[in-house]
Structures are given as C-alpha cells and as structure tokens.
Write a protein that holds these residues in place. Structure first.
Motif, PDB file in Angstrom:
ATOM      1  N   UNK A 253       0.706  -1.191  -0.015  1.00 59.61           N
ATOM      2  CA  UNK A 253       0.069   0.125   0.076  1.00 59.61           C
ATOM      3  C   UNK A 253       0.924   1.321  -0.045  1.00 59.61           C
ATOM      4  N   UNK A 254       2.081   1.112   0.290  1.00 54.31           N
ATOM      5  CA  UNK A 254       2.990   2.303   0.519  1.00 54.31           C
ATOM      6  C   UNK A 254       4.535   1.951   0.208  1.00 54.31           C
ATOM      7  N   UNK A 255       5.387   2.789   0.035  1.00 50.83           N
ATOM      8  CA  UNK A 255       6.668   2.539  -0.464  1.00 50.83           C
ATOM      9  C   UNK A 255       7.330   2.306   1.126  1.00 50.83           C
ATOM     10  N   UNK A 256       8.598   2.056   0.824  1.00 53.40           N
ATOM     11  CA  UNK A 256       9.590   1.763   2.080  1.00 53.40           C
ATOM     12  C   UNK A 256       8.753   0.607   2.877  1.00 53.40           C
ATOM     13  N   UNK A 257       8.096  -0.289   2.458  1.00 59.00           N
ATOM     14  CA  UNK A 257       7.801  -1.484   3.090  1.00 59.00           C
ATOM     15  C   UNK A 257       8.353  -2.599   2.833  1.00 59.00           C
ATOM     16  N   UNK A 258       8.162  -3.806   3.646  1.00 61.46           N
ATOM     17  CA  UNK A 258       8.929  -4.781   3.356  1.00 61.46           C
ATOM     18  C   UNK A 258       8.163  -6.100   3.793  1.00 61.46           C
ATOM     19  N   UNK A 259       8.524  -7.226   3.434  1.00 59.73           N
ATOM     20  CA  UNK A 259       8.099  -8.559   3.799  1.00 59.73           C
ATOM     21  C   UNK A 259       9.663  -9.476   3.869  1.00 59.73           C
ATOM     22  N   UNK A 260       9.537 -10.322   4.882  1.00 64.94           N
ATOM     23  CA  UNK A 260      10.847 -10.818   5.021  1.00 64.94           C
ATOM     24  C   UNK A 260      10.698 -12.460   5.466  1.00 64.94           C
ATOM     25  N   UNK A 261      11.588 -13.294   4.885  1.00 59.18           N
ATOM     26  CA  UNK A 261      11.621 -14.686   5.433  1.00 59.18           C
ATOM     27  C   UNK A 261      12.978 -14.770   6.221  1.00 59.18           C
ATOM     28  N   UNK A 262      12.965 -15.468   7.151  1.00 60.46           N
ATOM     29  CA  UNK A 262      14.068 -15.746   8.150  1.00 60.46           C
ATOM     30  C   UNK A 262      14.702 -16.982   7.931  1.00 60.46           C
ATOM     31  N   UNK A 263      16.154 -16.848   8.000  1.00 62.11           N
ATOM     32  CA  UNK A 263      16.959 -18.345   8.064  1.00 62.11           C
ATOM     33  C   UNK A 263      16.897 -18.950   6.850  1.00 62.11           C
ATOM     34  N   UNK A 264      17.008 -18.441   5.593  1.00 64.14           N
ATOM     35  CA  UNK A 264      17.206 -19.021   4.221  1.00 64.14           C
ATOM     36  C   UNK A 264      18.530 -19.332   3.871  1.00 64.14           C
ATOM     37  N   UNK A 265      18.919 -20.659   3.379  1.00 65.41           N
ATOM     38  CA  UNK A 265      20.044 -20.783   3.077  1.00 65.41           C
ATOM     39  C   UNK A 265      20.293 -20.214   1.501  1.00 65.41           C
TER      40      UNK A 265
END
Length: 909
Positions: free
Chosen positions: A799-811
């Motif tokens: 919906x807006x810039x400078x946002x994120x989605x993340x995944x943890x512990x990826x090889x």
C-alpha cells in the motif's frame, strides 16, 4: 483481481464484532452419544432427557442419569421411491420431524411427522404418548395427512416447533424433482410431469406441500385454525392451515417464543450462474415471517430475484415473474391463480462468498434455522448462556459446519451477525435446541448422505460463567533412558483463564512401590530402579478446581541416536533433478552402531519423500518410486463439501471417487471435463442427482482435486528404502505442484529393547522447501502491507513505499538468481509500480540485488491465470549460509498502492 479492496474490507468486518463475544474457552462440547443412523430432529424433555429420531424410523432417548441411549419406538416408514416408475432407490422420506407438546409435563405428548410405510404416498403428523421411557405406539392419533408423490425426489421439510400460544408449526418441502430444470425453477407443465413442477405444491394455495403450516392441536387429536393464517377458513381453493407458502425445502424451522416471529432455513436450488431466459444463480435463504405470507418459490429466490416463465415444451422463455403480482396458471395448480405478493428472504447467500453477508463463507449450501435465545427464559438454569446472546437468533449450516448468532433490532430487522464458537468442530449439524439447564444441544448428521455415519452424534454445549479449571500441560525432557535416568519435568504452558494462584503436584508411581510426590512446578527426579513409571501432574486453582495430565517414563533402555546430515548443497531448498548428498549415522547404547556394523543397514529406515503439502506423501524415493497420491488435491477435497456427497470407496448420494477414477482413467480430457463440472455443477452422468456448483474454487484447485481422484485408479506399491549414504535426485511427479511442494528426508531406527523394556524409536527429519516461496506466506511484513486470501492463496498488497516482507533463516548457498512474479494491475488496483530490493539482516542491511522498475499494466487478463506476469529476474551477490531476507518495496513518487508481489523463485544458474 477485481474488487480486491472491497473484498478485503468486507473480510475485516467480523473483527469488530468478535471483540465482544464471550471467551470461547468458557464453552465445552460434550458428546452424549454417537454412531447414529441419519439423526434428524431432537427435543429436550423438562428433566433433560433428550428425544431424537433417525430417518429410518427409530425414536431414541438419551438419559442424563444413566448416560445411555435407548430405542423407545420403531415407526414403520417409507424411505424408498417407487422403483417401478423409474425413481431412485433411496428417497428423502422417512421419520422426519419430532417435538413435544408445550404442556408435556402434564400430558406427555410427543408429535412425529413421517412417511408411513405402505403403497399410499403421503406424510402424516401424529401424536403419541410417552409412558415412562417408552413411546406408546397404541396411543397414536393422526392429526393431519398430506398427500405426496413418491415417484421422484425431493424435499420433505418435516420440522416441528411451537409458539407461546400453543400453535404447532410444521414445515413441508415442495415434493418436486429439481433434476430436469438445470438448477433453475422447476416449472415443467407438460403432461405427466407434475413431479417436476413446484407450481403444484409450493405456489398452490390448495396444497400443503412447500409450506409452513400453523395449527392448534386439540386434546381429542384434532386441530383448529388460529387467527391470522394466510387464508381464512372456508375460502375456496385454499387451505386454512397455511401460514407461509412459496418454500422449496424449509428443513429446519424455529419460532421465537417471545414475539411469535417464525424463522426457517430454506435449502435452495443448484444453478451455478445467472442465465438470461432462465433465472438467477442458486441461493439458500434464511426466512423470517412476522405474519403470514408468500415467500416466492418457485418464481423467486433470495431477495426476490425472479425466474423467467420458461416453457419446457417449446424450450422458450416468456416474461420474468413479477414479485408484486405472482400468478400460477400451471395445469397442475388446484388453487388460486393470483397469489399474495412475494416476500424477500431475511438472509440469502449463493455458493460463492456473499458480498452482503460475507461471514457466511462459500461452498455447498444447506441453510438451517435454530432457536432464538432469550435469557429471561433461563433465570433458574444451571448454565444459562451469557447476556451477550440475549435475543439473538442462532442459524446454522449443514454443509459449511458453522453456527452464527444474528442480532436484530426491536422490530426484527437484521442488524449484524457473528460466528458462534469459530473453532467448534462440527460434522454437519442438522438440529439444535436449548435445554432447561441452559445448554445448547446439537444433532450432528455426519458427512455422507443416506448413511449411518460413524461421526454422527448428539452433543451438548455447556457454558461456564464462573471459575474455570486449569488447563494443564505436562512435559518431560526424557521419557526413556538407561539407569540412572534423570528427568526434568515441566509444567510450562499450564494456564488458568481466571488468573488464579495454582498449586502443583507431581505424583510418580510404579506398580508395587510407594508413590513419590513432588510439589515444585518444574521438578527434577532421578529414576534408579528398572521399570515403567507413571508421572501424573495435578494442578489445583484457588477455588479447588483441578485437572491432571499423565506421562509414562520407561527407565532401563536408552533410546537410539540418529543423525541425518546433508553433506553438500543448499539446506533450505530442493531443486528438481539436482542430486542431494546425504549421510545417516545411528548408535545405540545396547545395540551398537552402524559404524561398527552391530546395527545392520537394513534395520535403518531411510526415505525421501516429495509432497505437495506438509501432510501426506506424493512419492517416496528409494530404489524404486512409489505411485503418486496427489496430496494437494486431497487436501482441497478434505477442506471442501465434497464428502457430503462422495466417499473414496463407497457410494453416497454421488458416486465413489474410485468409480469416477475407473470411469475416466483412459479419458485424456478428463481433467478439463471434471474440473469444469466441479466449478459449474451439473448432472446426468451418474444419475439425475445434481452436483452443486462451486464458483469459489479456481481452475487450478479444481484440476488438483480431479488429479487426486483420478489417481485412485492406480495400484499402490510399497516404497523401497535408501542406503545410509548416497545421493538422491528429487523428482516432481505428474500432477505435483513445484511451487508448493516440500522434499522430506527421514531416517529412523527402532532398537531391540533392553532389560525387559519395549523397543524405542528415534528419527531425524530434514525438510527442504520448494525453491518458490509465496510472498503472501512471509511470516513478517511491515505496516501498510495488506494481507488477504484469494482461494487457497495468501497474497499481499503493497500500500505504500519503503515497506517490506521478510523470510528468516534462508540458506543462500549456491543461489545465483531470484525470479519475482509481481502484478501491478492498473485497472483494478490503480498500481503505481516500483522496484523490489533484496537485503540481508534488516531492511537496511547489505543489498543483494534489485529488480528493474515494475511498470503498471492495463491488461485485464494480467494475473488472472490466463496470462501470468513476466518474471523479474535479479542476479544477486553471492552469499553463502543462512540469512534473513528482506524484500523491500520502493517508489518514492507513489501516491497509492505499488503492486502485488506474488512469488520469488531461488535459482542456481
């Protein structure tokens, strides 16, 4: 992708309501009796005994004193069609309705509505006397007979209820086959087709079918007509018993004892879509009648959506029916031609999600009306429901397995609805009523039609408005081992919903020895003697309520140790056809080890399994591959309403899945044909029973369901095992979904047992994900990112810039590229576009790479499945080992939503 914002906002509506609902943990579901044979309706006696009926004629009683269920009568009933006339073997007829007299405490009268055995097609309302714990068959008095036809199905109704004035209400179905009208209005006026014309019944003012009847039973077994029914007594071409007309199958009804309002659930037709010249897509209805009226069937459905006057002889459509002036000129009509104006339904909904009532969900439809709860009627009840539910109507769904509480205003107008106990598991509820103690009793029919379902049951929902006993959790760091065995016990997770101070007691016992009592919440204990022990944790709250949990400890045999290592490559993802090197080591204190060869390799079970989902294997790799089981499709079927009509290996109202598999096994077009059938519905291949449309199921999901069904024709062979060390190459079988699958490598060993104690098993599991991750499944996302669900897929709207989605512990070992699928639909979302940066450690961490600018597009087919967006490939900076990945969405000029990031695929080339 149309109306994404609208769907999302509608989906948020229930949360403001749910915040006010009493805590779900205050309710307890108790099973009273189970393994029933088509239970249909119940009644609770003043002493809390429960009467209920089964369709094939048994009247049963549950006793709260003995906690047993007994048969108190067997009523001879007809449950079959007239086979000689071309009907189906199993009809909907039988023992259909049950209730007790309002003055039961004095007269002990029980009312039954049923299809009597014999050649005469009719249903009757009869009164019996309950003497002790048996129904006196010889006391039978027939109040009412309703002629029917038994040549074709369907729709019996049969529900009985009372108002405060002692008037009996009885629902009846239209007794009309829907099987030759494509799910639209059954108004076939051709000669000899009256069984396919609901104008003979529902819209016939001189017929008692397709109605809700209101009469006043008298002591001598007759009845009188109350004031205010739809037609006055003596009016030509009418029946004075009619209170409401224009019903299809009002299967469960309820009368509000306080204001006299009548409620019912009307099970609707089967058409999967609107059709010009025929009529609207099918809808089920919850009806409300504050006074007598006509509710429209077969000319209208839902909020008076009109059908066309279709001529089955010429196959041509006339005018649309007019709800202000419905007119019945069918040759099968024996009543008035000019009918009362049609009334709209109270609540209505299609197979797809309802935009007006989104909380009703989507899927199969079978609307049922439950009671209206009035707290004032339960002032002295032991477990009265809380004031929150005062004056609320309980409605429920046989197919969708939910109960909803509906709030109305003083006039009876709809205000809002909320799920009742959203986590309550139900198996097709078919009737419910409040008992004198304030409990809600529910009959659950079970999953399959016309079957004695093992999951069918009578249950009671009890409310606890006072102190609640603790919820106990008991754990041990070891439950087996060699002597001396030191065990650390834990009660972590134990809670008390009332926040009482808790007392803990661990009692450790062994046969023939004195118990050891420990009073710490998390004690440690050393077992020095060989044997099997019980460790029981009892937790008591400040009010004296307690609960227990038990553990078994086996002292004297050390469990084996199993290690599974991937010796090369990426440890997060599998890549189809790329080898994975592995090695398994096993040691056991008593048995030896793989290394010293005291444990033979043949005793170590090692398998590699491709799965479409986390639950069940698709194929197991060893020296040979096992056949595919298409688990994704099976999971979709398990979550759908398919089991209401189909079983895997036995016939219900629809064919067994194995029959379907054998029939279509050699048909190269089977997936397309059957997928279309699932989505659109239809009939004619396996008989005349129509399959409901499922417009909420997408084509990819329907295809997976079909692939699973077709796979049932294959003969299964057991898998072979892998050696302790080697290489395996993941293969995605036909029908497998590379975007959702996982690859599991499992190693396990069961020892020989020791010192007279049983064998112990140890295992280690390695799970490799598909290299494609759905960004909607990212466990962490910043503000201004909307999460929503479309079908079975979780999606994000940035919906807006400078946002994120993340995944943890990826090889990231061996990863060279990231391919992102992103939709920026300008027309539907007014997307602004932007770029996606990939960082490690944090949104501001080292930059691995970024996409080019993702431009918005106008193509209406973009992201519809017809033309998926072009992937955006990012060559990333090499980074070995496990990392936290942040997908950062940027466009500093944006004044609205950027795009919908769909998936990311990790590549090694």
């Amino acid at each position: 992708m149309k109306n994404l914002f609208k769907c999302f906002l509608l989906g948020l509506m229930p949360f403001s309501v749910l915040a006010q609902v009493p805590e779900e943990n205050r309710f307890q579901k108790i099973t009273l009796t189970e393994n029933l044979n088509e239970p249909l309706e119940l009644a609770i006696l003043p002493d809390e005994r429960v009467l209920f009926i089964e369709r094939h004629g048994l009247v049963k009683m549950y006793s709260p004193v003995t906690k047993k269920t007994t048969v108190i009568a067997s009523i001879p009933v007809s449950t079959k069609y007239n086979i000689a006339d071309g009907g189906q073997p199993e009809a909907e007829d039988g023992l259909l309705g049950l209730n007790i007299d309002p003055d039961f405490a004095k007269n002990h009268w029980v009312y039954l509505y049923y299809s009597p055995a014999g050649s005469e097609p009719k249903n009757i309302l009869a009164r019996y006397e309950l003497k002790g714990n048996m129904l006196d068959i010889n006391s039978k008095k027939v109040l009412l007979e309703i002629p029917t036809q038994r040549d074709q199905c369907c729709h019996t109704g049969g529900s009985i209820d009372w108002d405060a004035a002692g008037n009996l209400y009885l629902s009846t179905g239209d007794n009309t086959s829907p099987r030759a009208s494509d799910g639209y209005a059954p108004i076939d006026e051709r000669p000899g087709r009256s069984a396919f014309d609901a104008q003979k019944s529902s819209s016939n003012t001189n017929d008692l079918r397709g109605k809700i009847i209101r009469i006043h039973p008298e002591a001598d077994g007759t009845y009188t007509i109350p004031e205010g029914n739809l037609f006055p007594k003596g009016m030509p071409k009418t029946r004075p018993e009619i209170y409401t007309m224009g019903h299809r199958n009002p299967y469960r009804i309820s009368v509000d004892k306080k204001n006299g309002f009548l409620y019912w659930g009307d099970v609707g037709p089967d058409a999967g879509k609107d059709s010009t010249g025929l009529g609207p897509a099918a809808e089920d209805e919850f009806g409300q009648a504050r006074k007598a009226g006509n509710f429209g069937w077969p000319y209208f459905v839902g909020d008076n959506k009109a059908y066309w006057d279709f001529d089955f002889a010429t196959q041509k459509s006339g005018e649309k029916f007019n709800p202000e002036k419905p007119f019945n000129n069918s040759p099968n009509n024996t009543g008035l031609q000019d009918l009362p104006p049609a009334q709209k339904a109270f609540i209505w909904y299609p197979a797809a999600e309802s935009k007006k009532f989104p909380l009703l969900g989507a899927g199969g439809r079978s609307a049922m009306a439950g009671p209206v709860y009035h707290q004032e009627f339960f002032k002295d009840a032991k477990r009265a429901f809380p004031a929150h539910y005062d004056n609320k109507l309980f409605i429920f769904e046989w197919m969708r397995d939910w109960i909803i509480a509906v709030t109305t205003n003083e006039k009876g107008d709809y205000v809002k609805m909320e799920r009742f106990l959203p986590n309550l598991k139900l198996e097709h509820p078919i009737d419910m009523a409040f008992g004198p103690n304030g409990d809600l009793y529910i009959l659950e029919y079970g999953q399959g039609w016309f079957l004695a379902n093992p999951e069918s049951k009578l249950v009671r929902i009890e409310y606890n408005g006072g102190n609640r006993k603790p919820l106990v959790v008991a754990k041990a760091d070891k439950q087996a081992g060699a002597l001396p065995l030191t065990v650390q016990f834990s009660s972590e997770g134990t809670k008390d919903y009332d926040n009482d101070a808790l007392k803990y007691e661990w009692k450790i016992t062994q046969t023939g020895a004195a118990p050891v009592v420990l009073t710490d919440a998390n004690p440690s204990y050393v077992f020095k003697k060989l044997g099997t022990y019980k460790a029981v944790l009892t937790v008591t709250d400040a009010q004296g309520l307690k609960d227990t949990k038990e553990l078994t400890i086996k002292a004297g045999n050390e469990p084996p140790q199993v290690s599974l290592n991937l010796t090369d490559g990426n440890k997060s993802f599998f890549f189809p056809n790329k080898p994975i090197a592995y090695e398994v080591k096993v040691s056991d204190k008593e048995d030896g080890s793989l290394e010293n060869k005291r444990i033979p390799a043949s005793k170590v079970k090692i398998t590699a399994t491709y799965q479409d989902a986390e639950d069940n294997p698709q194929s197991i790799q060893g020296h040979q591959a096992a056949p595919v089981t298409f688990t994704a499709g099976k999971n979709l079927i398990d979550k759908s309403d398919c089991k209401a009509c189909h079983f895997q290996d036995k016939k219900s109202v629809g064919p067994a899945f194995t029959e379907v598999a054998r029939k279509y096994k050699s048909n190269s077009n089977a997936v397309a044909v059957l997928s279309d059938k699932i989505i659109k519905g239809g009939s004619g291949v396996w008989g005349d029973v129509a399959m409901s449309a499922h417009p909420n199921i997408g084509l990819p999901e329907a295809s997976q369901m079909v692939q699973y069904i077709l796979s049932l024709a294959d003969k299964k062979t057991p898998p072979a095992l892998l050696p302790p060390k080697g290489n395996i190459s993941p293969v995605i079988p036909d029908g497998g979904d590379a975007n959702k699958g996982v690859y599991k490598i499992l190693a396990s060993y069961t020892d020989k047992g020791a010192n007279g104690l049983p064998a112990q098993t140890a295992e280690q599991l390695f799970v490799l994900q598909s290299p494609t991750l759905m960004l909607g499944n990212a466990p962490d996302a910043s503000k201004n990112i909307m999460k929503f669900k479309m079908g079975e897929t979780n999606l994000l709207i940035v919906m807006a810039p400078n946002t994120y989605a993340s995944f943890k512990n990826i090889d990231l070992t061996g990863i060279k590229t990231l391919s992102l699928i992103v939709a920026a639909p300008k027309q539907q979302l007014n997307s602004q576009g932007g770029i996606i940066e990939i960082h490690t450690g944090s949104p501001e961490g080292p930059l691995l790479g970024k996409t080019e600018f993702i431009e918005p597009i106008d193509d209406p087919d973009a992201f519809s499945g017809k033309k998926p967006p072009k992937p955006h490939v990012v060559n990333i900076t090499p980074a070995n080992g496990f990392q936290d990945l942040y997908f950062v969405f940027k466009n500093d000029k944006a004044k609205g939503a950027l795009f919908i990031p769909y998936s990311v695929t990790f590549g090694t080339e």
